[in-house]
Design a protein around this motif. Structure first.
Motif, mmCIF file in Angstrom:
data_model
loop_
_atom_site.group_PDB
_atom_site.id
_atom_site.type_symbol
_atom_site.label_atom_id
_atom_site.label_comp_id
_atom_site.label_asym_id
_atom_site.label_seq_id
_atom_site.Cartn_x
_atom_site.Cartn_y
_atom_site.Cartn_z
ATOM 1 N N UNK A 57 0.834 -1.209 0.000
ATOM 2 C CA UNK A 57 0.000 0.000 0.000
ATOM 3 C C UNK A 57 0.867 1.257 0.000
ATOM 4 N N UNK A 58 1.918 1.255 0.803
ATOM 5 C CA UNK A 58 2.819 2.420 0.841
ATOM 6 C C UNK A 58 3.472 2.627 -0.527
ATOM 7 N N UNK A 59 3.785 1.512 -1.195
ATOM 8 C CA UNK A 59 4.389 1.616 -2.526
ATOM 9 C C UNK A 59 3.414 2.239 -3.516
ATOM 10 N N UNK A 60 2.190 1.703 -3.550
ATOM 11 C CA UNK A 60 1.208 2.221 -4.503
ATOM 12 C C UNK A 60 0.846 3.673 -4.209
ATOM 13 N N UNK A 61 0.859 4.043 -2.939
ATOM 14 C CA UNK A 61 0.472 5.411 -2.564
ATOM 15 C C UNK A 61 1.428 6.454 -3.160
ATOM 16 N N UNK A 65 3.771 8.551 -12.529
ATOM 17 C CA UNK A 65 4.593 8.813 -13.711
ATOM 18 C C UNK A 65 5.033 7.534 -14.388
ATOM 19 N N UNK A 66 6.230 7.580 -14.920
ATOM 20 C CA UNK A 66 6.778 6.462 -15.685
ATOM 21 C C UNK A 66 6.898 5.188 -14.844
ATOM 22 N N UNK A 67 7.114 5.349 -13.539
ATOM 23 C CA UNK A 67 7.270 4.191 -12.652
ATOM 24 C C UNK A 67 6.030 3.292 -12.643
ATOM 25 N N UNK A 68 4.877 3.847 -13.002
ATOM 26 C CA UNK A 68 3.635 3.073 -12.921
ATOM 27 C C UNK A 68 3.431 2.180 -14.142
ATOM 28 N N UNK A 69 4.287 2.317 -15.158
ATOM 29 C CA UNK A 69 4.083 1.539 -16.390
ATOM 30 C C UNK A 69 4.242 0.041 -16.143
ATOM 31 N N UNK A 70 3.351 -0.731 -16.766
ATOM 32 C CA UNK A 70 3.349 -2.183 -16.558
ATOM 33 C C UNK A 70 4.132 -2.936 -17.631
ATOM 34 N N UNK A 268 18.971 -8.837 -25.890
ATOM 35 C CA UNK A 268 17.921 -9.346 -26.772
ATOM 36 C C UNK A 268 16.655 -9.764 -26.042
ATOM 37 N N UNK A 269 16.353 -9.108 -24.906
ATOM 38 C CA UNK A 269 15.117 -9.424 -24.196
ATOM 39 C C UNK A 269 14.495 -8.113 -23.713
ATOM 40 N N UNK A 270 13.177 -8.040 -23.776
ATOM 41 C CA UNK A 270 12.471 -6.837 -23.326
ATOM 42 C C UNK A 270 12.743 -6.592 -21.841
ATOM 43 N N UNK A 271 13.011 -5.345 -21.507
ATOM 44 C CA UNK A 271 13.340 -4.995 -20.126
ATOM 45 C C UNK A 271 12.146 -5.233 -19.197
ATOM 46 N N UNK A 272 12.418 -5.410 -17.922
ATOM 47 C CA UNK A 272 11.352 -5.591 -16.937
ATOM 48 C C UNK A 272 10.415 -4.381 -16.944
ATOM 49 N N UNK A 273 9.150 -4.584 -16.566
ATOM 50 C CA UNK A 273 8.233 -3.448 -16.442
ATOM 51 C C UNK A 273 8.774 -2.439 -15.426
ATOM 52 N N UNK A 274 8.715 -1.139 -15.732
ATOM 53 C CA UNK A 274 9.177 -0.124 -14.775
ATOM 54 C C UNK A 274 8.571 -0.301 -13.390
ATOM 55 N N UNK A 275 7.298 -0.683 -13.310
ATOM 56 C CA UNK A 275 6.645 -0.797 -12.000
ATOM 57 C C UNK A 275 7.340 -1.859 -11.142
ATOM 58 N N UNK A 276 7.819 -2.881 -11.808
ATOM 59 C CA UNK A 276 8.481 -3.964 -11.101
ATOM 60 C C UNK A 276 9.845 -3.499 -10.572
ATOM 61 N N UNK A 277 10.547 -2.727 -11.392
ATOM 62 C CA UNK A 277 11.857 -2.199 -10.981
ATOM 63 C C UNK A 277 11.673 -1.167 -9.869
ATOM 64 N N UNK A 278 10.616 -0.355 -9.986
ATOM 65 C CA UNK A 278 10.341 0.651 -8.950
ATOM 66 C C UNK A 278 10.029 -0.036 -7.620
ATOM 67 N N UNK A 279 9.306 -1.153 -7.665
ATOM 68 C CA UNK A 279 8.988 -1.924 -6.442
ATOM 69 C C UNK A 279 10.277 -2.503 -5.843
ATOM 70 N N UNK A 280 11.151 -3.025 -6.678
ATOM 71 C CA UNK A 280 12.428 -3.538 -6.173
ATOM 72 C C UNK A 280 13.195 -2.420 -5.473
ATOM 73 N N UNK A 281 13.221 -1.250 -6.118
ATOM 74 C CA UNK A 281 13.955 -0.120 -5.541
ATOM 75 C C UNK A 281 13.343 0.291 -4.201
ATOM 76 N N UNK A 282 12.004 0.261 -4.148
ATOM 77 C CA UNK A 282 11.280 0.601 -2.927
ATOM 78 C C UNK A 282 11.653 -0.384 -1.806
ATOM 79 N N UNK A 283 11.656 -1.673 -2.123
ATOM 80 C CA UNK A 283 12.005 -2.676 -1.109
ATOM 81 C C UNK A 283 13.477 -2.520 -0.703
ATOM 82 N N UNK A 284 14.357 -2.335 -1.689
ATOM 83 C CA UNK A 284 15.789 -2.215 -1.376
ATOM 84 C C UNK A 284 16.072 -0.985 -0.508
ATOM 85 N N UNK A 285 15.239 0.042 -0.635
ATOM 86 C CA UNK A 285 15.446 1.243 0.186
ATOM 87 C C UNK A 285 15.068 0.968 1.643
ATOM 88 N N UNK A 286 14.323 -0.113 1.878
ATOM 89 C CA UNK A 286 13.894 -0.450 3.244
ATOM 90 C C UNK A 286 14.597 -1.667 3.823
#
Ligand SMILES: *Cc1c(COP(=O)(O)O)cnc(C)c1O
Length: 383
Positions: A57-61, A65-70, A268-286
């Motif tokens: 919930x804290x993450x979604x709150x 922007x670009x971080x929300x892209x799936x 040669x592979x599509x990058x991870x969804x930004x939202x997924x990377x943003x969530x990783x960054x959010x968790x790593x910050x904690x």
């Protein structure tokens, strides 16, 4: 053509090697299968992040922007790069105190993509006998000569190095820091000491089961053993304790540049969804602050290990992954069944995944599991 694979599948079934995908419903630390709700003792969610709606919930709150892209729509080498990637890579390099970090789509992509890019015709690869399948596949893809040393046996490793060092310019030694079947640890300090004596060695350490869980601030066994600066290639996945998806390599800046240019699973592979990377960054910050979770996990793991050791003499594992040795396949499957009936979901690990006569129930604990639950489990084990 229907029926084409019939024989092959029948063979898998009779040999006991048949696998299938389970229909599970997840609810925090519980899983439900066929209407039966069980405590999940086979999860890699070691810090209980999946049982933390407050974090989600804290993450979604704050998400926008670009971080929300799936989706990212392409490789990072084309137009798929975004700010979240660079934020996370910068954070990792800073946390580990190293020059650079690079994110891959998964640990499998990373382990199959790094070695083929970094090794050359003057490279020998030497790996611990128990390293993960993705490391083996990376070695195969690289096509480089390859030796295995007995599990955690640094004397055997040294003998191989001594015998081979004159024929090669580089020797890449590949290990995991915390092994997923026995829950035991590699001797990272011993490996670094060996590297000091044989400068031909480069160390590649996979922290898949240790990131988030070990080390004062959760940076894994490299942190716990104070070897962060001596390990050439520190790798790990975000799919386990970090509760996300993707993987990291922490390394020197020139290694990162070479990987960006040469690593096929990155290019040669599509990058991870930004939202997924943003969530990783959010968790790593904690992750640094999750000391209470790490302490709880260590405490419940110690209770289970001690109960098993008291009954059998030998301390199983050095971590939150605790094997309970049964021996033969059939009684191991039976024990797993009876645990399930009692509300505990733990998978039997059988030959050929592990050596013959070492079938075991593999308990993989999480900080969401409390002492009372572990004690109830212990009472169900044939100790
Ligand atoms: C799980 C695992 C991987 C693969 O990571 P994914 O992100 O799940 O692809 C790699 N190495 C080890 C040691 C693992 O346990």
């Amino acid at each position: 053509m229907k029926g084409r694979y019939k024989e092959e599948m029948a063979e898998l079934q009779t040999s006991g090697a048949w696998r299938s995908i389970r229909g599970l419903v997840h609810e925090g630390k519980y899983v439900t299968e066929g209407g039966v709700r069980m405590l999940n003792l086979s999860s890699n969610d070691y810090l209980g992040i999946m049982s933390r709606p407050d974090m989600l919930e804290a993450f979604y709150a704050q998400l926008g922007g670009e971080d929300a892209l799936l989706g990212s729509s392409s490789s990072r080498l084309l137009t798929g790069n975004c700010a979240a990637y660079e934020r996370l890579e910068h954070r990792l390099a800073q946390l580990f105190g190293r020059e650079a970090a690079l994110i891959y789509n998964s640990g499998y992509h990373l382990n199959t993509g790094v070695l083929p890019a970094l090794s050359d015709e003057h490279t020998l690869v030497v790996a611990d006998r128990l390293v993960h399948a993705s490391i083996i596949d990376g070695i195969r893809l690289s096509g480089r000569p390859f030796e295995r040393f007995r599990h955690n046996d640094l004397e055997h490793l040294e003998r191989i190095i001594r015998k081979k060092q004159d024929a090669y310019a580089r020797i890449i030694v590949m290990v995991e820091s915390l092994y997923s079947m026995d829950g035991d640890l590699a001797d990272l300090r011993g490996l670094c000491a060996l590297k000091e004596r044989y400068p031909i060695i480069e160390l590649y350490v996979d922290e898949a089961h240790a990131i988030g869980v070990r080390g004062g601030t959760g940076l894994g066994m490299v942190e716990e053993t104070g070897t962060t600066r001596q390990i050439d290639y520190i790798v790990g996945t975000f799919g386990k304790a970090i509760g996300s998806m993707g993987a990291y390599i922490v390394c020197d800046a020139d290694v990162r540049e070479l990987l960006v240019n040469r690593s096929r699973s990155l290019i040669f592979s599509t990058a991870l969804p930004p939202v997924s990377v943003a969530w990783t960054d959010f968790v790593m910050s904690r992750i640094a602050a999750m000391t209470a979770e790490r302490a709880r996990l260590a405490a419940v793991s110690a209770i289970l290990r001690k109960a098993i050791a008291d009954a059998g003499g030998e301390m199983p594992s050095e971590s939150h992954i605790v094997p309970f040795m049964v021996g033969e396949n059939a009684p191991c499957i039976e024990l797993a069944e009876s645990l399930r009936r009692a509300g505990f979901f733990a998978l039997p690990i059988r030959h050929p995944t592990v050596p013959e006569h070492t079938a075991r129930i593999r308990f993989s604990l999480s900080s969401a599991i409390d002492e009372e639950e572990v004690c109830r489990l212990i009472n169900l084990l044939p100790l």
